[in-house]
Design an enzyme around this catalytic site. Structure first.
Site, mmCIF file in Angstrom:
data_model
loop_
_atom_site.group_PDB
_atom_site.id
_atom_site.type_symbol
_atom_site.label_atom_id
_atom_site.label_comp_id
_atom_site.label_asym_id
_atom_site.label_seq_id
_atom_site.Cartn_x
_atom_site.Cartn_y
_atom_site.Cartn_z
ATOM 1 N N TRP A 138 20.328 -39.394 -11.564
ATOM 2 C CA TRP A 138 19.230 -38.458 -11.427
ATOM 3 C C TRP A 138 17.980 -39.126 -11.941
ATOM 4 C CZ3 TRP A 138 20.169 -34.400 -8.543
ATOM 5 C CH2 TRP A 138 21.450 -33.862 -8.493
ATOM 6 N N LEU A 163 22.139 -28.544 -0.961
ATOM 7 C CA LEU A 163 20.820 -27.985 -0.661
ATOM 8 C C LEU A 163 20.746 -26.476 -0.845
ATOM 9 C CD1 LEU A 163 19.944 -30.079 2.523
ATOM 10 C CD2 LEU A 163 19.383 -30.582 0.141
ATOM 11 N N SER A 212 18.887 -38.162 14.322
ATOM 12 C CA SER A 212 18.551 -38.484 15.710
ATOM 13 C C SER A 212 19.687 -39.160 16.467
ATOM 14 C CB SER A 212 17.309 -39.379 15.758
ATOM 15 O OG SER A 212 17.538 -40.603 15.078
ATOM 16 N N GLU A 250 0.823 -1.201 0.000
ATOM 17 C CA GLU A 250 0.000 0.000 0.000
ATOM 18 C C GLU A 250 0.865 1.262 0.000
ATOM 19 O OE1 GLU A 250 -1.941 -2.875 2.999
ATOM 20 O OE2 GLU A 250 -0.010 -2.613 2.011
#
Length: 359
Positions: free
Chosen positions: A170, A204, A222, A54
């Site tokens: 891939w 990544l 973990s 705005e």
């Protein structure tokens, strides 16, 4: 103005809002100012700390007597920037057309009320479904307190995530992988499990397209099996979500590699994913993109934590022994969860389809 005209200018506002690839923790917002059928100002929000849509549109000059088209209700509270609803009133805007109310508890129709009390005519719910789709992750985080979870699956034609030796490079072609890099730039964080790091050692990062920003990397480990020499530790923000089962010396080496180590409760499947989402939601993360292998995908789907499926179907067959999604507790078709197709496209020889929760 009539409904068709309102929709025309609102779609322009939506088009503007889509220009910003990443605005988290804020929503994507576009604004168009129209007077006598002519656009006299427009703008979109570029990201946290930047002027709201705005304010950008108001900076075009005299917009008194205009109609403002907004993809989201204007704020009426002070955040990093001043509130927008009072600015619209002060500028002499005659009418405001809003696609949808803002679910943020600090706003939630307070902006609309401020406009009405300021003497402006207010119309709502114009192109509302498009506006909700645009800010699906923002709405989800504000309503549930957790980030929107997108799960990317690269599958062979026979539904395999990897070959029998666990290699997955891939399954899909280069063009499809470029799309993944664009998606990484749009999300708060990319999430993988330790098995994917062990198998592929991914960075990544955003590489195949112009990297306007890099997402955080979140590793789920973990037990402490991932070495701090893995590529994802190279630079940028890295979070390792682990449990008390990871040795202290391994956690120390992760920290020395520059990562934040987050110790969470353990479940039978590893890190407590719901606890992780709760923490990320409290931090204002809007969307995470999970790119892990079969174990992470299975855990997320089994716990019903996936909000969006992004299936990349590669033109390759892998046959028996290839890695696949594990048991989800489905024993009959009536147990199976149905998904809603959001869109699909052919990219080279691959097919990419997106699915949302079928409420």
């Amino acid at each position: 103005m009539n409904q068709d005209t309102d929709e025309q200018f609102m779609r322009r506002a939506l088009e503007l809002a889509r220009r910003a690839p990443f605005t988290s923790p804020n929503p994507k917002v576009g604004c168009v100012m129209v007077r006598d059928g002519r656009v006299v100002g427009e703008g979109y929000h570029e990201g946290a700390g930047r002027p709201h849509a705005e304010i950008v549109a108001l900076s075009a000059g005299d917009v008194s007597g205009a109609t403002a088209y907004l993809t989201l209700e204007p704020c009426a509270h002070h955040g990093r920037t001043p509130p927008c609803a009072p600015a619209l009133v002060a500028a002499g805007i005659r009418r405001v057309v809003v696609a949808m109310a803002d679910p943020d508890e600090r706003v939630n129709r307070r902006g609309l009320q401020h406009l009405s009390e300021g003497g402006l005519a207010v119309t709502t719910d114009v192109c509302a479904s498009e506006a909700r789709a645009l800010n699906a992750s923002y709405i989800h985080q504000r309503v549930t307190g957790r980030p929107y979870v997108s799960l990317k699956l690269a599958l062979s034609l026979d539904g395999r995530l990897a070959a029998p030796d666990r290699s997955a490079r891939w399954i899909t072609g280069e063009a499809s992988r470029t799309r993944v890099h664009r998606r990484r730039m749009e999300v708060d964080a990319v999430v993988v499990g330790s098995g994917t790091v062990e198998a592929d050692d991914p960075a990544l990062t955003v590489r195949a397209v112009q990297a306007l920003r890099q997402p955080a990397r979140i590793l789920l480990d973990s037990t402490g099996r991932t070495p701090p020499t893995a590529r994802l530790f190279d630079d940028g923000e890295v979070i390792v979500a682990t449990t008390e089962h990871a040795p202290h010396d391994v956690q120390t080496r992760w920290k020395e590699a520059g990562a934040e180590v987050m110790t969470l409760p353990a479940t039978a499947d590893g890190v407590d994913l719901e606890a992780l989402l709760d923490v990320l939601g409290r931090r204002g993360r809007l969307e995470i993109l999970c790119e892990g292998g079969a174990r992470l995908a299975t855990s997320l789907l089994k716990a019903d934590l996936v909000d969006r499926l992004e299936v990349h179907l590669g033109a390759v067959l892998l046959g028996r022994g290839g890695e696949e999604i594990g048991a989800l507790g489905v024993t009959t078709m009536s147990d199976a969860r149905r998904w809603k197709l959001l869109g699909s496209e052919a990219i080279g020889d691959d097919l990419v389809a997106s699915y949302g929760r079928n409420h």
